[in-house]
Write a protein that holds these residues in place. Structure first.
Motif, PDB file in Angstrom:
ATOM      1  N   THR A 157       0.845  -1.196   0.000  1.00 46.23           N
ATOM      2  CA  THR A 157       0.000   0.000   0.000  1.00 46.23           C
ATOM      3  C   THR A 157       0.881   1.248   0.000  1.00 46.23           C
ATOM      4  O   THR A 157       0.661   2.182  -0.775  1.00 46.23           O
ATOM      5  CB  THR A 157      -0.894   0.039   1.265  1.00 46.23           C
ATOM      6  N   ALA A 158       1.879   1.266   0.879  1.00 45.19           N
ATOM      7  CA  ALA A 158       2.725   2.450   1.030  1.00 45.19           C
ATOM      8  C   ALA A 158       3.471   2.759  -0.271  1.00 45.19           C
ATOM      9  O   ALA A 158       3.486   3.910  -0.733  1.00 45.19           O
ATOM     10  CB  ALA A 158       3.714   2.245   2.177  1.00 45.19           C
ATOM     11  N   VAL A 159       4.049   1.748  -0.881  1.00 48.89           N
ATOM     12  CA  VAL A 159       4.817   1.990  -2.106  1.00 48.89           C
ATOM     13  C   VAL A 159       3.879   2.407  -3.244  1.00 48.89           C
ATOM     14  O   VAL A 159       4.202   3.291  -4.040  1.00 48.89           O
ATOM     15  CB  VAL A 159       5.652   0.747  -2.484  1.00 48.89           C
ATOM     16  N   ALA A 160       2.701   1.800  -3.297  1.00 46.19           N
ATOM     17  CA  ALA A 160       1.749   2.170  -4.348  1.00 46.19           C
ATOM     18  C   ALA A 160       1.316   3.632  -4.181  1.00 46.19           C
ATOM     19  O   ALA A 160       1.183   4.376  -5.163  1.00 46.19           O
ATOM     20  CB  ALA A 160       0.539   1.237  -4.315  1.00 46.19           C
ATOM     21  N   LEU A 161       1.097   4.051  -2.949  1.00 47.95           N
ATOM     22  CA  LEU A 161       0.743   5.454  -2.705  1.00 47.95           C
ATOM     23  C   LEU A 161       1.906   6.363  -3.105  1.00 47.95           C
ATOM     24  O   LEU A 161       1.711   7.408  -3.738  1.00 47.95           O
ATOM     25  CB  LEU A 161       0.396   5.682  -1.225  1.00 47.95           C
ATOM     26  N   ALA A 162       3.127   5.960  -2.735  1.00 50.73           N
ATOM     27  CA  ALA A 162       4.311   6.767  -3.066  1.00 50.73           C
ATOM     28  C   ALA A 162       4.438   6.929  -4.580  1.00 50.73           C
ATOM     29  O   ALA A 162       4.730   8.022  -5.084  1.00 50.73           O
ATOM     30  CB  ALA A 162       5.572   6.124  -2.485  1.00 50.73           C
ATOM     31  N   ALA A 163       4.167   5.839  -5.310  1.00 47.79           N
ATOM     32  CA  ALA A 163       4.266   5.909  -6.777  1.00 47.79           C
ATOM     33  C   ALA A 163       3.184   6.833  -7.334  1.00 47.79           C
ATOM     34  O   ALA A 163       3.456   7.703  -8.167  1.00 47.79           O
ATOM     35  CB  ALA A 163       4.151   4.509  -7.369  1.00 47.79           C
ATOM     36  N   ALA A 164       1.949   6.664  -6.850  1.00 44.59           N
ATOM     37  CA  ALA A 164       0.842   7.460  -7.391  1.00 44.59           C
ATOM     38  C   ALA A 164       0.994   8.939  -7.068  1.00 44.59           C
ATOM     39  O   ALA A 164       0.581   9.798  -7.838  1.00 44.59           O
ATOM     40  CB  ALA A 164      -0.488   6.939  -6.842  1.00 44.59           C
ATOM     41  N   LEU A 165       1.585   9.239  -5.915  1.00 45.54           N
ATOM     42  CA  LEU A 165       1.719  10.636  -5.492  1.00 45.54           C
ATOM     43  C   LEU A 165       3.061  11.234  -5.913  1.00 45.54           C
ATOM     44  O   LEU A 165       3.362  12.375  -5.590  1.00 45.54           O
ATOM     45  CB  LEU A 165       1.586  10.726  -3.959  1.00 45.54           C
ATOM     46  N   GLN A 166       3.874  10.434  -6.592  1.00 46.38           N
ATOM     47  CA  GLN A 166       5.232  10.841  -6.966  1.00 46.38           C
ATOM     48  C   GLN A 166       5.985  11.376  -5.756  1.00 46.38           C
ATOM     49  O   GLN A 166       6.583  12.463  -5.770  1.00 46.38           O
ATOM     50  CB  GLN A 166       5.194  11.867  -8.091  1.00 46.38           C
ATOM     51  N   ALA A 167       5.953  10.604  -4.696  1.00 45.83           N
ATOM     52  CA  ALA A 167       6.629  10.992  -3.450  1.00 45.83           C
ATOM     53  C   ALA A 167       8.143  10.927  -3.631  1.00 45.83           C
ATOM     54  O   ALA A 167       8.644  10.214  -4.499  1.00 45.83           O
ATOM     55  CB  ALA A 167       6.203  10.059  -2.328  1.00 45.83           C
ATOM     56  N   ASP A 168       8.850  11.694  -2.798  1.00 46.41           N
ATOM     57  CA  ASP A 168      10.306  11.667  -2.867  1.00 46.41           C
ATOM     58  C   ASP A 168      10.859  10.355  -2.329  1.00 46.41           C
ATOM     59  O   ASP A 168      11.850   9.840  -2.810  1.00 46.41           O
ATOM     60  CB  ASP A 168      10.887  12.825  -2.043  1.00 46.41           C
ATOM     61  N   VAL A 169      10.220   9.852  -1.305  1.00 48.61           N
ATOM     62  CA  VAL A 169      10.716   8.615  -0.696  1.00 48.61           C
ATOM     63  C   VAL A 169       9.573   7.909   0.009  1.00 48.61           C
ATOM     64  O   VAL A 169       8.581   8.525   0.408  1.00 48.61           O
ATOM     65  CB  VAL A 169      11.870   8.921   0.298  1.00 48.61           C
ATOM     66  N   CYS A 170       9.706   6.588   0.096  1.00 47.65           N
ATOM     67  CA  CYS A 170       8.753   5.801   0.875  1.00 47.65           C
ATOM     68  C   CYS A 170       9.512   5.245   2.069  1.00 47.65           C
ATOM     69  O   CYS A 170      10.433   4.457   1.913  1.00 47.65           O
ATOM     70  CB  CYS A 170       8.197   4.667   0.014  1.00 47.65           C
ATOM     71  N   GLU A 171       9.142   5.705   3.260  1.00 43.72           N
ATOM     72  CA  GLU A 171       9.817   5.241   4.477  1.00 43.72           C
ATOM     73  C   GLU A 171       9.001   4.121   5.105  1.00 43.72           C
ATOM     74  O   GLU A 171       7.831   4.312   5.408  1.00 43.72           O
ATOM     75  CB  GLU A 171       9.937   6.378   5.494  1.00 43.72           C
ATOM     76  N   ILE A 172       9.619   2.955   5.267  1.00 44.93           N
ATOM     77  CA  ILE A 172       8.926   1.835   5.890  1.00 44.93           C
ATOM     78  C   ILE A 172       9.461   1.700   7.314  1.00 44.93           C
ATOM     79  O   ILE A 172      10.612   1.329   7.520  1.00 44.93           O
ATOM     80  CB  ILE A 172       9.169   0.526   5.108  1.00 44.93           C
ATOM     81  N   TYR A 173       8.627   2.044   8.285  1.00 45.64           N
ATOM     82  CA  TYR A 173       9.049   1.975   9.685  1.00 45.64           C
ATOM     83  C   TYR A 173       8.702   0.625  10.264  1.00 45.64           C
ATOM     84  O   TYR A 173       7.580   0.146  10.134  1.00 45.64           O
ATOM     85  CB  TYR A 173       8.361   3.071  10.503  1.00 45.64           C
ATOM     86  N   THR A 174       9.693   0.008  10.921  1.00 47.41           N
ATOM     87  CA  THR A 174       9.471  -1.322  11.454  1.00 47.41           C
ATOM     88  C   THR A 174      10.125  -1.424  12.818  1.00 47.41           C
ATOM     89  O   THR A 174      10.404  -0.404  13.439  1.00 47.41           O
ATOM     90  CB  THR A 174       9.986  -2.365  10.429  1.00 47.41           C
ATOM     91  N   ASP A 175      10.336  -2.656  13.317  1.00 48.97           N
ATOM     92  CA  ASP A 175      10.879  -2.773  14.674  1.00 48.97           C
ATOM     93  C   ASP A 175      12.336  -3.215  14.699  1.00 48.97           C
ATOM     94  O   ASP A 175      12.840  -3.640  15.728  1.00 48.97           O
ATOM     95  CB  ASP A 175       9.992  -3.699  15.527  1.00 48.97           C
ATOM     96  N   VAL A 176      13.004  -3.146  13.566  1.00 47.99           N
ATOM     97  CA  VAL A 176      14.465  -3.309  13.537  1.00 47.99           C
ATOM     98  C   VAL A 176      15.029  -2.122  12.757  1.00 47.99           C
ATOM     99  O   VAL A 176      14.288  -1.399  12.088  1.00 47.99           O
ATOM    100  CB  VAL A 176      14.902  -4.640  12.879  1.00 47.99           C
ATOM    101  N   ASP A 177      16.347  -1.933  12.829  1.00 45.16           N
ATOM    102  CA  ASP A 177      16.948  -0.707  12.285  1.00 45.16           C
ATOM    103  C   ASP A 177      17.109  -0.702  10.770  1.00 45.16           C
ATOM    104  O   ASP A 177      17.592   0.276  10.206  1.00 45.16           O
ATOM    105  CB  ASP A 177      18.308  -0.458  12.950  1.00 45.16           C
ATOM    106  N   GLY A 178      16.775  -1.760  10.114  1.00 43.29           N
ATOM    107  CA  GLY A 178      16.913  -1.777   8.662  1.00 43.29           C
ATOM    108  C   GLY A 178      16.957  -3.204   8.173  1.00 43.29           C
ATOM    109  O   GLY A 178      16.490  -4.125   8.855  1.00 43.29           O
ATOM    110  N   VAL A 179      17.524  -3.377   6.980  1.00 43.10           N
ATOM    111  CA  VAL A 179      17.690  -4.712   6.411  1.00 43.10           C
ATOM    112  C   VAL A 179      19.046  -5.235   6.889  1.00 43.10           C
ATOM    113  O   VAL A 179      20.059  -4.561   6.731  1.00 43.10           O
ATOM    114  CB  VAL A 179      17.655  -4.663   4.875  1.00 43.10           C
ATOM    115  N   PHE A 180      19.058  -6.415   7.470  1.00 40.74           N
ATOM    116  CA  PHE A 180      20.289  -6.986   8.008  1.00 40.74           C
ATOM    117  C   PHE A 180      20.804  -8.122   7.136  1.00 40.74           C
ATOM    118  O   PHE A 180      20.067  -8.681   6.320  1.00 40.74           O
ATOM    119  CB  PHE A 180      20.050  -7.477   9.441  1.00 40.74           C
ATOM    120  N   THR A 181      22.092  -8.444   7.350  1.00 44.35           N
ATOM    121  CA  THR A 181      22.717  -9.513   6.564  1.00 44.35           C
ATOM    122  C   THR A 181      22.134 -10.882   6.905  1.00 44.35           C
ATOM    123  O   THR A 181      22.393 -11.850   6.184  1.00 44.35           O
ATOM    124  CB  THR A 181      24.234  -9.530   6.803  1.00 44.35           C
ATOM    125  N   ALA A 182      21.403 -10.987   8.010  1.00 43.67           N
ATOM    126  CA  ALA A 182      20.674 -12.214   8.359  1.00 43.67           C
ATOM    127  C   ALA A 182      19.662 -11.805   9.413  1.00 43.67           C
ATOM    128  O   ALA A 182      19.697 -10.680   9.912  1.00 43.67           O
ATOM    129  CB  ALA A 182      21.615 -13.287   8.915  1.00 43.67           C
TER     130      ALA A 182
END
Ligand code: ASP
Ligand code: MG
Length: 427
Positions: A157-182
């Protein structure tokens, strides 16, 4: 003034305190001068709780009604977040997926977004409101029914909204600091990636990394929307998902592309073996046509060499274990027609995948991967590869050991423990 789209997952809005914390964070983005659009998930385990409620009244609830029920979860959080924002003196408007213009196909439970017509969102932004959209849902173009996008669908949903609104960035907030190596729950020394390409992230998501919904990454890649995956519990920069493995090499003096992006694992698959399949033209096709007609997505497939004495062979494949019973029934019905000997079902398997764009140009990656797993005393079942991935099936009890050994063998460990899991669910 730019448009920022933010997504908050279930663990980021799990209770009243969390909702208020998220509201403060949203208001900060607004104060910084942005137009802010937010997609929210259902609070905590709400979706699972709703599924349980459905099960309690009906073992096989009608798909339309199940979607009606599940979309209620996101409606609760969207309204609460809007209320918490208004309590901070800012004005927010919440919208259901349908009101926000998220148009889907008509497949209940796993609808695909086919268009976003964000008229009401842009009007609300023009009027100075912060916009909160219920994630994971839309409305079917044909049937006009309410649909859901599949578990974890709020990312999409978030990315689709970002695309439709031509947003500068789509920030996905979660409960870890980012994408990890494992997965930091298995490898506490996992390292946060500063940047990862769409293709690598797609392979990670498709092979069990739960940090992002697969379809969200596909969508972001198609519309070239950078995703910033970060924690709603800290201010640290997270991981930027952007760019392609085929982009020209970075200029001299900049860092060389890492060979390995990470190690993913997946415990959601099962393995079916069809033994004693007559080694005749068309038998495999018959098996897989039947599975396709039953709408079953297969992952790995292995066919053994047939035994000379019997001229029969075994065919094994993996599939989501949620499809296991359907697949077994479908195949059992073909037993006489095909003339195979038996069907074996094993859901005590797991898949470990090594992913990295650099493996295209570095020999020896497979050798090192398999050696690490062997040294950990783990036996390999099936193997499959793509251009930037090698996956193996192992016993489920061996998944952790295989992930840890592989992570170390490829020097992915951080010097200190840096992965913090703030919430409980990894979303
Ligand atoms: N609430 C839905 C789920 O738990 C959608 C989401 O979290 O993205 O799957
Ligand atoms: Mg959720």
């Amino acid at each position: 003034m730019g448009i920022v789209v933010q997504k908050y997952g279930g663990s980021s809005v799990a209770d009243a305190e969390a909702v208020k914390r998220v509201a403060r964070r949203i208001v900060e983005a607004k104060k910084a001068g942005n137009d802010v659009v937010v997609a929210v998930s259902a609070m905590g385990d709400t979706t699972d709780d709703l599924l349980e409620k459905a099960q309690a009244v009906s073992p096989l609830p009608p798909a339309r009604e199940l979607d009606m029920l599940l979309t209620a979860g996101e409606r609760i959080s969207m309204a609460l977040v809007a209320m918490a924002i208004s309590d901070l003196g800012y004005s927010a408007r919440s919208f259901t997926g349908s009101q926000a213009g998220v148009i889907t196909d008509s497949v209940h439970g796993k609808a695909k977004i086919i268009d976003v017509t964000p008229g009401r969102i842009t009007t609300a932004l023009e009027e100075g409101h912060i916009v909160i959209v219920a994630g994971f849902q839309g409305v079917s173009q044909d049937t006009k029914e309410i649909t859901t996008l599949g578990r974890g669908g709020t990312d999409t949903t978030a990315v689709a909204l970002a695309a439709a609104l031509q947003a500068d960035v789509c920030e996905i907030y979660t409960d870890v600091d980012g994408v990890f190596t494992a997965d930091p729950r298995i490898v506490p020394t996992a390292r946060k990636l500063d940047r990862v390409t769409y293709e690598e992230m797609l392979e990670m998501a498709a092979n069990g990394a739960k940090i992002l919904h697969l379809r969200c990454v596909e969508y972001a890649r198609r519309f070239n929307i950078p995703i910033h995956v970060r924690s709603s519990f800290s201010k640290l920069d997270g991981t930027i998902v952007s760019g392609s493995i085929d982009d020209p090499a970075p200029e001299e003096g900049t860092m060389e592309q890492a060979i390995i992006a990470g190690v993913a694992h997946d415990r959601s698959e099962a393995k079916i073996t069809v033994t004693g399949v007559p080694d005749k033209i068309g038998e495999a096709a018959r098996i897989f046509v039947a599975l396709a007609e039953a709408q079953i997505n297969l992952d790995m497939i292995v066919q053994n060499v047939s035994e000379a004495a019997t001229n029969r062979t075994d065919i094994s494949f993996t599939l989501p274990h949620t499809d296991g019973q359907t697949a077994m029934k479908t195949l059992a019905a073909l037993k006489d027609e095909i003339g195979f000997e038996s069907l074996l079902y094993d859901d005590r398997v797991g898949k470990v995948s090594l992913i990295g764009a650099g493996m295209r140009s570095h020999p020896g990656v497979t050798a090192k991967f398999f050696s690490a797993i062997a040294e950990a005393g783990v036996n390999l079942g099936m193997i499959s590869t793509s251009e930037i991935r090698i996956s193996v099936v192992v016993a489920d009890v061996d998944v952790d050991a295989a992930v840890i050994a592989t992570h170390t063998a490829f020097d992915l460990d951080a010097d200190d423990v840096e992965a913090v899991v703030y919430g409980g669910t990894g979303r």
